[in-house]
Write a protein that holds these residues in place. Structure first.
Motif, PDB file in Angstrom:
ATOM      1  N   LEU A   1     -26.609  48.499 -14.452  1.00  0.00           N
ATOM      2  CA  LEU A   1     -25.523  47.960 -14.455  1.00  0.00           C
ATOM      3  C   LEU A   1     -25.279  46.761 -13.353  1.00  0.00           C
ATOM      4  O   LEU A   1     -24.968  45.713 -13.788  1.00  0.00           O
ATOM      5  N   LEU A   2     -26.077  47.010 -12.342  1.00  0.00           N
ATOM      6  CA  LEU A   2     -26.035  45.664 -11.248  1.00  0.00           C
ATOM      7  C   LEU A   2     -27.142  44.681 -12.112  1.00  0.00           C
ATOM      8  O   LEU A   2     -26.757  43.456 -11.717  1.00  0.00           O
TER       9      LEU A   2
ATOM     10  N   ASP B   1     -27.356  39.022 -13.968  1.00  0.00           N
ATOM     11  CA  ASP B   1     -27.863  38.203 -15.009  1.00  0.00           C
ATOM     12  C   ASP B   1     -26.743  37.269 -15.731  1.00  0.00           C
ATOM     13  O   ASP B   1     -26.657  36.275 -16.092  1.00  0.00           O
ATOM     14  N   HIS B   2     -25.571  38.080 -15.901  1.00  0.00           N
ATOM     15  CA  HIS B   2     -24.367  37.492 -16.492  1.00  0.00           C
ATOM     16  C   HIS B   2     -23.576  36.459 -15.589  1.00  0.00           C
ATOM     17  O   HIS B   2     -23.433  35.322 -15.813  1.00  0.00           O
TER      18      HIS B   2
ATOM     19  N   ARG C   1     -23.425  32.460 -16.245  1.00  0.00           N
ATOM     20  CA  ARG C   1     -21.993  31.627 -16.028  1.00  0.00           C
ATOM     21  C   ARG C   1     -22.379  30.546 -14.821  1.00  0.00           C
ATOM     22  O   ARG C   1     -21.866  29.518 -15.374  1.00  0.00           O
ATOM     23  N   ASP C   2     -23.171  30.774 -13.975  1.00  0.00           N
ATOM     24  CA  ASP C   2     -23.528  29.527 -13.146  1.00  0.00           C
ATOM     25  C   ASP C   2     -24.121  28.420 -13.686  1.00  0.00           C
ATOM     26  O   ASP C   2     -23.851  27.316 -13.280  1.00  0.00           O
TER      27      ASP C   2
ATOM     28  N   GLY D   1     -28.491  32.826 -22.204  1.00  0.00           N
ATOM     29  CA  GLY D   1     -28.710  34.073 -22.177  1.00  0.00           C
ATOM     30  C   GLY D   1     -28.908  35.091 -21.143  1.00  0.00           C
ATOM     31  O   GLY D   1     -29.154  34.520 -20.117  1.00  0.00           O
ATOM     32  N   LEU D   2     -28.746  36.531 -21.385  1.00  0.00           N
ATOM     33  CA  LEU D   2     -28.975  37.164 -20.141  1.00  0.00           C
ATOM     34  C   LEU D   2     -30.093  37.527 -19.536  1.00  0.00           C
ATOM     35  O   LEU D   2     -30.590  37.825 -18.405  1.00  0.00           O
ATOM     36  N   SER D   3     -31.294  36.820 -20.370  1.00  0.00           N
ATOM     37  CA  SER D   3     -32.648  36.811 -20.050  1.00  0.00           C
ATOM     38  C   SER D   3     -32.958  35.518 -19.780  1.00  0.00           C
ATOM     39  O   SER D   3     -34.379  35.172 -19.222  1.00  0.00           O
TER      40      SER D   3
END
Length: 257
Positions: free
Chosen positions: A36-37, A42-43, A47-48, A181-183
């Motif tokens: 979860l962390l 990554d999220h 956003r950054d 993307g998250l990765s």
């Protein structure tokens, strides 16, 4: 014939092959705290990347140092808020930028390279200059010498069509930050359009994507882009009419062990 035994821990083996979130496990009805962390981090990075400041001056200075004529332009999106809420504004030059480019029309080379911030200015800040550094000699090998690079703030992909049309370019190569993307929050993409003009849609473009540290290397991306530029100019097409067969040429170009 002996069939190899399956791995004793297949999910762990799969995770070694992909950055995708595979086999995270669970804690009660939810994910383990560590997973979860990691997802939350990554999220936040994604956003950054969207809201990162675009370092246009660094690009302009670096490109000038490589010997290019450089113009800096802006879309009609006045700020990042406008850019995200009104994609149409990012596809059109503001009036001052258009007038500035019109004074340079007629002296443009066969292709024009446009570097736009897109949805990940962070990707452009990190990768664009190095990709151009690798791309220029690849294009030179094909007998193509782009002299003019345009650095565009508040840019969507289609902004390159107007820029290319104003400059009278046969082809535009748009390097732009891709949706994070998250990765991969810092992935750079390249969009190639033959005979650019306002109103073109995406089936008229070729795309080379995922240029980042864990993705496509600068050299491999430059090879693919140069191949598509050369073939696009020779055949006078891009998009669905131009099949990307650069992979075969890339394998042939690499030295064998």
């Amino acid at each position: 014939m002996n069939t190899p035994a399956p791995p004793s821990r297949p999910l762990e083996a799969l995770r070694e092959l992909t950055p995708a979130r595979v086999g995270l496990g669970r804690s009660g009805p939810g994910m383990p705290t560590e997973a979860l962390l990691a997802f939350t981090l990554d999220h936040a990075r994604a956003r950054d990347a969207v809201h990162a400041a675009f370092d246009a001056k660094h690009l302009v200075d670096g490109l000038a140092g490589l010997g290019f004529e450089v113009s800096a332009v802006s879309s009609q999106a006045r700020d990042r808020r406008d850019y995200l809420r009104r994609p149409d504004l990012g596809r059109m030059l503001d009036s001052d930028s258009r007038r500035a480019l019109e004074t340079r029309g007629g002296g443009a080379s066969e292709i024009v390279i446009v570097i736009g911030d897109g949805l990940s200015p962070a990707a452009v800040n990190v990768h664009a200059l190095e990709l151009v550094r690798h791309l220029a000699p690849r294009l030179a090998e094909a007998g193509i010498q782009p002299r003019h690079v345009v650095v565009a703030s508040g840019a969507r992909v289609a902004l390159g069509d107007e820029i290319g049309a104003v400059l009278g370019a046969r082809m535009v190569v748009m390097l732009i930050g891709e949706r994070p993307g998250l990765s991969a929050p810092d992935s750079l993409g390249a969009y190639l359009t033959f005979a650019p003009r306002i109103g073109l849609t995406d089936e008229k473009r070729n795309c080379v994507s995922n240029v980042h540290g864990a993705g496509l290397s600068y050299d491999d991306a430059a090879f693919k882009i140069a191949w598509l530029v050369r073939e696009g100019v020779v055949r006078a097409v891009t998009g669905v009419a131009l099949k990307d067969e650069s992979g075969t040429a890339l394998i042939a170009a690499k030295p064998s062990d």
